[in-house]
Design an enzyme around this catalytic site. Structure first.
Site, short mmCIF file in Angstrom:
data_model
loop_
_atom_site.label_atom_id
_atom_site.label_comp_id
_atom_site.label_asym_id
_atom_site.label_seq_id
_atom_site.Cartn_x
_atom_site.Cartn_y
_atom_site.Cartn_z
N SER A 143 3.21 -34.00 50.34
CA SER A 143 2.62 -32.92 49.54
C SER A 143 2.53 -31.66 50.38
CB SER A 143 1.21 -33.31 49.07
OG SER A 143 0.54 -32.22 48.48
N TYR A 156 -8.02 -35.22 51.47
CA TYR A 156 -6.70 -35.56 50.91
C TYR A 156 -5.59 -34.91 51.73
CZ TYR A 156 -2.83 -35.57 47.53
OH TYR A 156 -1.61 -35.73 46.91
#
Length: 250
Positions: A143, A156
């Site tokens: 990501s 995260y």
């Protein structure tokens, strides 16, 4: 095994309910893949009609991201069902909420274990199989959140940063073996998992991520971004002064 013209025939999806993962699998099936294994906790049923109507045989196996001792067995079970693995898509994870993590550090640690250490054990198990085969690709869903970690989702993002680094190192370890790793760096993708998150600039759909992956597999790329504009954008963001970076909300 790949067929006589080199098309992918078998696909294993780790995270068998992932919307992005399923979009990638469907794209590969449209390109000729014919045997798919969906790995998820409790097993995973294929989306109604999406894969079987395209001519694929779909199997389901148990996979628990939080049980690293079982990951080698999951890979072996998939091999027992379809033979050599042409593409393995590593798409499992949890997004969660930063405020909730700060209020409950134990939940943050559990999420980080799924988002990072689960991928380490699963990735090494897959790599061992691909190395033994002498071919195959591991697609790792990283990501942009891990390219430079931001305040609003740093639990995260830090796990994704670790995963991204692990995937790059794993790719180097497979060099010369015939197997390879494709690192995928999407931006914001609207899915069920991200429904509670405010939209970010330059979003991508699951289908657009799937197209980037299919293109990367065909071209032999080591990294793809979705959308591609994020690559030069984050090259600049890496150089942004910390005080200014801290003020960004997204």
């Amino acid at each position: 095994m790949r067929d006589s013209v080199g098309r992918v025939r078998t696909v294993l999806l780790l995270g068998g309910r992932s919307e992005i993962g399923l979009a990638i699998v469907e794209r590969l099936v449209r390109d000729g893949a014919r045997e798919v294994v969906l790995a998820a906790r409790g097993g995973a049923e294929p989306p109604p009609g999406a894969l079987t109507e395209l001519g694929a045989s779909v199997y389901s196996v148990e996979f628990d991201a939080g049980d690293p001792d079982a990951h080698t067995g999951t890979v072996a079970e998939a091999v027992g069902l379809v033979g050599d693995l042409d593409v393995v898509v590593d798409a499992f994870g949890v997004l969660g909420d930063q405020a909730a993590y700060e209020a409950d550090p134990a939940s943050a640690a559990r999420a980080a274990a799924v988002n990072y250490t689960g991928h380490v054990s699963a990735g090494l198990a897959v790599a061992a199989r691909l190395r033994e085969q002498g071919h195959g690709a591991l697609v790792v869903l990283s990501s942009v959140a891990g390219v430079r970690v931001r305040r609003f989702n740093y639990v995260y993002g830090s796990a994704k940063a670790g995963l991204d680094g692990f995937a790059q190192g794993l790719a180097d370890s497979l060099h010369g073996s015939g197997a390879r790793v494709l690192v995928v760096r999407p931006g914001y993708v609207p899915t069920r998992m991200s429904a509670h998150v405010d939209p970010a600039p330059f979003p991508a759909t699951p289908g657009q991520v799937a197209e980037a992956v299919a293109s990367g597999l065909r071209s032999g790329a080591t990294t793809v971004w979705a959308p591609r504009v994020l690559r030069p954008l984050f090259a600049g963001m890496r150089l942004m002064p910390r005080a200014l970076w801290r003020r960004l909300r997204r």
